[in-house]
Enzyme design. Sequence first.
Site, PDB file in Angstrom:
ATOM      1  N   HIS A  98      -1.080   0.504  -9.800  1.00  0.00           N
ATOM      2  CA  HIS A  98      -1.678  -0.497  -8.903  1.00  0.00           C
ATOM      3  C   HIS A  98      -2.249  -1.681  -9.714  1.00  0.00           C
ATOM      4  O   HIS A  98      -3.458  -1.939  -9.699  1.00  0.00           O
ATOM      5  CB  HIS A  98      -2.778   0.156  -8.032  1.00  0.00           C
ATOM      6  CG  HIS A  98      -3.018  -0.586  -6.745  1.00  0.00           C
ATOM      7  ND1 HIS A  98      -3.402   0.035  -5.578  1.00  0.00           N
ATOM      8  CD2 HIS A  98      -2.927  -1.912  -6.444  1.00  0.00           C
ATOM      9  CE1 HIS A  98      -3.549  -0.865  -4.623  1.00  0.00           C
ATOM     10  NE2 HIS A  98      -3.262  -2.054  -5.128  1.00  0.00           N
ATOM     11  N   GLU A 135      -3.404   7.748  -4.584  1.00  0.00           N
ATOM     12  CA  GLU A 135      -3.624   7.115  -5.893  1.00  0.00           C
ATOM     13  C   GLU A 135      -4.866   7.747  -6.511  1.00  0.00           C
ATOM     14  O   GLU A 135      -5.880   7.858  -5.815  1.00  0.00           O
ATOM     15  CB  GLU A 135      -3.844   5.610  -5.727  1.00  0.00           C
ATOM     16  CG  GLU A 135      -2.567   4.901  -5.338  1.00  0.00           C
ATOM     17  CD  GLU A 135      -2.736   3.388  -5.192  1.00  0.00           C
ATOM     18  OE1 GLU A 135      -3.791   2.855  -5.615  1.00  0.00           O
ATOM     19  OE2 GLU A 135      -1.832   2.742  -4.671  1.00  0.00           O
ATOM     20  N   ARG A 144       0.856  -1.181   0.000  1.00  0.00           N
ATOM     21  CA  ARG A 144       0.000   0.000   0.000  1.00  0.00           C
ATOM     22  C   ARG A 144       0.890   1.228   0.000  1.00  0.00           C
ATOM     23  O   ARG A 144       1.920   1.260   0.696  1.00  0.00           O
ATOM     24  CB  ARG A 144      -0.914   0.021   1.233  1.00  0.00           C
ATOM     25  CG  ARG A 144      -2.089  -0.974   1.163  1.00  0.00           C
ATOM     26  CD  ARG A 144      -3.115  -0.585   0.084  1.00  0.00           C
ATOM     27  NE  ARG A 144      -4.245  -1.487   0.049  1.00  0.00           N
ATOM     28  CZ  ARG A 144      -4.371  -2.539  -0.755  1.00  0.00           C
ATOM     29  NH1 ARG A 144      -3.403  -2.836  -1.601  1.00  0.00           N
ATOM     30  NH2 ARG A 144      -5.459  -3.268  -0.728  1.00  0.00           N
TER      31      ARG A 144
HETATM   32  C1  GLV Z   1      -4.690  -5.199  -4.104  1.00  0.00           C
HETATM   33  O1  GLV Z   1      -3.965  -4.283  -3.824  1.00  0.00           O
HETATM   34  C2  GLV Z   1      -5.339  -6.015  -3.137  1.00  0.00           C
HETATM   35  O2  GLV Z   1      -5.243  -5.721  -1.929  1.00  0.00           O
HETATM   36  O3  GLV Z   1      -5.976  -6.989  -3.530  1.00  0.00           O
END
Ligand code: GLV
Length: 325
Positions: free
Chosen positions: A285, A266, A237
């Site tokens: 991401h 983000e 994260r």
């Molecule tokens: C992606 O970042 C997830 O947590 O699945």
Amino acid sequence: MAKPKVFVTRAVPDKGLDLVKQFCDADIWPESTPPSREVILAHVRGVDGIYCLLTDRIDGEVLDAAGPQLKVVSNMAVGFDNIDVPAATARKIPVGNTPDVLTEATADFAFGLMLTAGRRMQEGEQYVRAGKWQTWDPMLLLGVDFARSTLGIVGFGRVGKALARRAAGFDMKVIYYDPMARPDRDIKASSVDFETLLRESDFISLHTPLTAETRHLINAEAFAEMKPNCVLVNTSRGPVIDLDALYQALKNHQIFAAGLDVTDPEPLPLDSPLLTLENIVICPHIASASKSTREKMALMAAKNLISGLKGEYLPNCVNPEVYAK
Ligand code: GLV
């Protein structure tokens, strides 16, 4: 009998959406960007279930806006820092997530970021497109070696361990920092304290959930301990790294390079100073974004949702204490 009502905060792969539609009266947010706070608060009113994504903040206000009939919150992600889990637990609402199915895809991507940033692939690609490629050059875009280097993994859960397995094939030594980790005899890796990991690693990859303890875990003090050849990769994260400190560390060549799949915020604003640097690669991401992985995540989240609607145990529940008598 009327189908249960659910709010689905975005269109997800059909494998999941078809199952949701089969069992539920589904209100599916049709836009490609997340619903605003106001939209969420309005659309959850009176629903029995919420199928959400990591871009949606689900807290006590949202749960209360839904009403006392709400039975389940299902997050199509393994991470669930977007959900106020204690608020859900206090209301006896189970929260589902999607572990396991994205482990290998995410570990592949983390390794890819290590290779891309460490071997300067992003710079090479831009160099070719900019028409700068004149000849084979013995000094061009020199990177770092993988074989016999040390990989430090922060967070030795499913993805961290999958990354360690990949590192073995690259002849890397693996150390990890994770006070909660269960040892795994099949993986050659040594547990170390955080400072040792920072000091000894040639590559550092982050695989920790975002919590109050891990927010800005990688800060100016941490960068001061790292080797100048260190490549830092984050697929966990964004807020685990203090991005202002990362900018300084990269600009001053305190570390060699970074690869980020997650940022804070983000999307990363286009005026972020990080985007002025060459020794960083940033992706939007997408670590779990293989077609089949996203299908499995969508299906797993649908199964969690439907189990919750039926009053059954969620196959993957992050707050099983809601089932305590
Ligand atoms: C992606 O970042 C997830 O947590 O699945």
